[in-house]
Write a protein that holds these residues in place. Structure first.
Motif, short mmCIF file in Angstrom:
data_model
loop_
_atom_site.label_atom_id
_atom_site.label_comp_id
_atom_site.label_asym_id
_atom_site.label_seq_id
_atom_site.Cartn_x
_atom_site.Cartn_y
_atom_site.Cartn_z
N GLU A 146 42.12 41.25 30.80
CA GLU A 146 43.38 40.78 31.37
C GLU A 146 43.14 39.71 32.43
N GLU A 147 42.05 39.86 33.19
CA GLU A 147 41.75 38.88 34.24
C GLU A 147 41.50 37.51 33.63
N ILE A 148 40.71 37.52 32.52
CA ILE A 148 40.39 36.22 31.92
C ILE A 148 41.63 35.65 31.23
N LEU A 149 42.52 36.52 30.75
CA LEU A 149 43.76 36.00 30.18
C LEU A 149 44.62 35.36 31.27
N ASP A 150 44.57 35.93 32.48
CA ASP A 150 45.26 35.31 33.61
C ASP A 150 44.70 33.92 33.87
N VAL A 151 43.37 33.82 33.81
CA VAL A 151 42.73 32.52 34.02
C VAL A 151 43.24 31.53 32.99
N GLU A 157 45.98 31.64 31.41
CA GLU A 157 47.40 31.35 31.63
C GLU A 157 47.55 30.31 32.74
N ILE A 158 46.70 30.41 33.76
CA ILE A 158 46.74 29.41 34.84
C ILE A 158 46.37 28.04 34.27
N LEU A 159 45.33 28.00 33.43
CA LEU A 159 44.83 26.72 32.95
C LEU A 159 45.72 26.10 31.88
N SER A 160 46.22 26.94 30.95
CA SER A 160 46.90 26.35 29.80
C SER A 160 48.38 26.71 29.72
N GLY A 161 48.80 27.71 30.49
CA GLY A 161 50.21 28.10 30.43
C GLY A 161 50.49 29.20 29.41
N ASN A 162 49.46 29.58 28.63
CA ASN A 162 49.68 30.60 27.61
C ASN A 162 48.59 31.64 27.67
N ARG A 163 48.92 32.83 27.21
CA ARG A 163 47.91 33.89 27.17
C ARG A 163 47.00 33.76 25.97
N PRO A 188 40.13 26.36 42.57
CA PRO A 188 39.61 27.44 43.44
C PRO A 188 40.12 28.82 43.03
N VAL A 189 41.39 28.89 42.59
CA VAL A 189 41.95 30.18 42.18
C VAL A 189 41.17 30.72 40.99
N VAL A 190 40.90 29.83 40.02
CA VAL A 190 40.20 30.25 38.80
C VAL A 190 38.77 30.67 39.14
N LEU A 191 38.11 29.89 40.00
CA LEU A 191 36.72 30.22 40.38
C LEU A 191 36.67 31.59 41.06
N LYS A 192 37.68 31.86 41.90
CA LYS A 192 37.73 33.16 42.59
C LYS A 192 37.91 34.30 41.58
N LEU A 243 36.99 34.25 38.46
CA LEU A 243 35.73 34.40 37.72
C LEU A 243 34.73 35.20 38.54
N ASP A 244 34.69 34.92 39.85
CA ASP A 244 33.78 35.67 40.73
C ASP A 244 34.13 37.15 40.73
N SER A 245 35.44 37.43 40.65
CA SER A 245 35.84 38.85 40.69
C SER A 245 35.50 39.56 39.39
N ILE A 246 35.34 38.80 38.29
CA ILE A 246 35.02 39.43 37.00
C ILE A 246 33.57 39.89 36.97
N VAL A 247 32.67 39.07 37.57
CA VAL A 247 31.24 39.28 37.38
C VAL A 247 30.76 40.68 37.80
N PRO A 248 31.14 41.21 38.99
CA PRO A 248 30.63 42.55 39.35
C PRO A 248 31.02 43.63 38.35
N THR A 249 32.28 43.61 37.88
CA THR A 249 32.71 44.63 36.92
C THR A 249 31.94 44.47 35.61
N LEU A 250 31.73 43.22 35.23
CA LEU A 250 31.00 42.97 33.98
C LEU A 250 29.56 43.46 34.09
N THR A 251 28.96 43.26 35.27
CA THR A 251 27.59 43.75 35.49
C THR A 251 27.56 45.27 35.39
N MET A 252 28.62 45.89 35.95
CA MET A 252 28.69 47.35 35.89
C MET A 252 28.79 47.82 34.43
N ILE A 253 29.63 47.14 33.64
CA ILE A 253 29.78 47.51 32.23
C ILE A 253 28.46 47.31 31.50
N LYS A 254 27.78 46.20 31.82
CA LYS A 254 26.50 45.91 31.16
C LYS A 254 25.51 47.04 31.43
#
Lengths: 145, 394
Positions: B132-137, B139-145, B166-170, B172-183
């Motif tokens: 969902e986080e990346i879909l938000d990204v 949506e910010i970039l293209s206007g669509n999910r 900056p919003v998108v970069l932030k 992305l930064d928030s995704i990485v820790p959760t992704l590391t945890m899943i990995k």
């Protein structure tokens, strides 16, 4: 309102059927189940068999190979059952209106209760569609009473 | 022992798309598999020939909802190949950003579904929450999910605003820790390892024989990736590594996709930080007669488009080859010999996408072509009439 209808309002069980969709609507449906939207808190569950379901959720432009199968699945659905058409393809065939393999829109094959437009509809739109269905069930059952 | 046929599908809770597998089993062992598809065939190649070059971009976007960037990407590259156009640098970067964002969401989606098939619903919920986080990204970039509608021949349709970066970069930064945890959770989990290690092994030789593509081939030790082999857009301007693993079992396919997600985030970060200025599209006045090919490394493998132009404003022929078309025959090598309880995850391991793959040609038993495109349209119109009469509706 009899007991059956009262029970229906509390927990609609949904069977999802893809009839040649591009996967987008299907994925947004599964998205409804996941933590952000979490439609299961309203008692809605995606079930594996039409014989357990109250709602038949159809996505996709109805392709030729799917038409007999949709009819068969609709016949197998325990009544009272409801059909929700999801996405532009099943509403009006969308961009596939000229396709040689999509002869009919969904509501010419089986009766449809609720239409949810969009390509794909957002999960919020899907939840709104189901709420409309619940209101519809309420209205018809009270009307009968 | 007598053979038993276990049918899966066409409407089966295993997968959201209609497809029909017949598994021939002896006891617990699968001895043969047959796949029947065609439920999703919508005739997109033909529809594309009815539309003009700009409209076809949106038509091919709806081949598949998950690869809704890959197909327009390959298609616009094919059209640009006809006119020998060089896309502006900023458009190249924006295209790369959208394509990699799609790869992150597609791999997370698959990871979730793989967890679900294994009965590991925690992974399913985690991965889809993260998605969902990346879909938000997006949506910010293209206007669509999902259907981004960013591509057009000669550039992109929508610019990325400086204040969004900056919003998108932030995010992305928030995704990485959760992704590391899943990995960590996936790679260290003994149950997952027991279910996926040495299951559905696709050896390197078999992968070459079956012409596997994308993550399916890379997990079997074949270093094949269009982005590295013939770099296009911004892929040679940023630093990233191609992930190649050796074993070719389901576990490697899971790990490969998780590691690729990290690489995609790395590409996304670099592209967003180094986004050059300038125009985002170029004027294309007419498309001369000729033919062009376009390729793009979709999340599932190489997606290939061929466009033939006859000088009018519509493609005279548009041929699409989606990656699942090449990966699906590997079922013969992976499922046969395994137990039936592992069949579901092995079938899912190539990340199949049938809506990309459906195609049709009518041939007789000697291989002679009976119907061409026009014949099929005529046949279909006749049959439509028949069905309409049969249904008694107009």
């Amino acid at each position: 309102m009899n007991l059956k209808q009262k029970a229906l309002l509390k927990s609609l069980w949904v069977f999802h059927m893809s009839t040649g969709s591009c996967n987008n609507c299907d994925i947004e449906i599964i998205d409804c189940l996941t933590p952000r939207h979490d439609i299961e808190r309203f008692g809605m569950v995606l079930v594996g068999s039409i014989k357990h379901a109250d709602v038949l959720l159809v996505t996709g432009s109805v392709t030729r190979k799917c038409i007999p199968r949709i009819k068969r699945i609709y016949e197998q659905m325990p009544k009272p059952g409801f059909v929700v058409a999801m996405g532009e393809c099943s509403l009006s065939r969308g961009m596939y209106i000229n396709s040689y393999n999509c002869p009919l829109p969904l509501d010419k094959v089986i009766p449809v209760d609720v239409y949810v437009p969009g390509c794909p509809p957002r999960p919020e739109a899907m939840i709104a569609g189901i709420v409309k269905l619940i209101e519809k069930i309420k209205a018809t059952s009270e009307g009968k009473k | 022992m007598a053979k038993t046929i276990v049918p899966i599908g066409p409407y089966h809770p295993l997968q959201e798309e209609p497809e029909f597998f017949s598994l021939m089993v002896e006891g617990e062992r699968v001895v043969d598999i047959d796949v029947q598809i065609g439920y999703n065939h919508r005739g997109i190649e033909k529809i594309s020939e009815m539309k003009n070059f700009d409209q076809s971009t949106f038509a091919v976007e709806r081949i598949c909802g998950i690869c809704s960037t890959s197909h327009p990407f390959a298609y616009t590259r094919a059209v640009e190949d006809i006119i020998q156009a060089e896309v502006p640098l900023r458009a190249q970067y924006i295209r790369t950003i959208i394509a990699e964002g799609e790869r992150v969401h597609s791999h997370l989606l698959w990871l979730g579904l793989a967890g679900h098939f294994l009965g590991y619903n925690t992974v399913f919920m985690w991965a889809w929450k993260l998605r969902e986080e990346i879909l938000d990204v997006m949506e910010i970039l293209s206007g669509n999910r999902n259907n981004y509608a960013m591509f057009k021949p000669g550039g992109v349709r929508r610019d990325i605003k400086a204040e969004d970066i900056p919003v998108v970069l932030k995010k992305l930064d928030s995704i990485v820790p959760t992704l590391t945890m899943i990995k960590k959770a996936v790679m260290d989990d003994p149950v997952l390892q027991a279910r996926t290690k040495n299951v559905g092994v696709l050896t390197k030789e078999k992968a070459i024989d079956y012409c596997a593509l994308g993550p399916t081939a890379r997990s079997s030790g074949i270093a094949i990736d269009v982005r590295k082999d013939s770099p296009y857009e911004a892929y040679d301007k940023v630093e990233w590594d191609m992930i190649v693993l050796k074993n070719g079992d389901v576990f490697d396919k899971v790990v490969l996709r998780i590691l690729e997600t990290f690489e995609s985030i790395r590409i996304l970060r670099q592209c967003l930080k180094n986004l050059p200025g300038g125009k985002i599209d170029m004027q294309i006045t007419d498309i001369p007669p000729g033919e062009g090919i376009g390729t793009h490394e979709a999340p599932r493998g190489e997606s290939f488009h061929y466009v033939l132009s006859d000088g009018t404003n519509r493609p005279a022929r548009h041929k699409i080859r989606a990656p699942t078309f090449m990966n699906m025959p590997t079922y013969k090598a992976t499922v046969v010999g395994e137990t039936i309880s592992d069949a579901a995850i092995i079938l899912a391991a190539i990340d199949p996408c049938y809506c990309c793959t459906e195609r049709m040609a009518v041939r007789d038993t000697k291989g002679k072509m009976l119907y061409n495109g026009e014949g099929l349209v005529k046949l279909s119109q006749e049959k439509t009439e028949k069905i309409r009469e049969k249904l008694g509706r107009c």
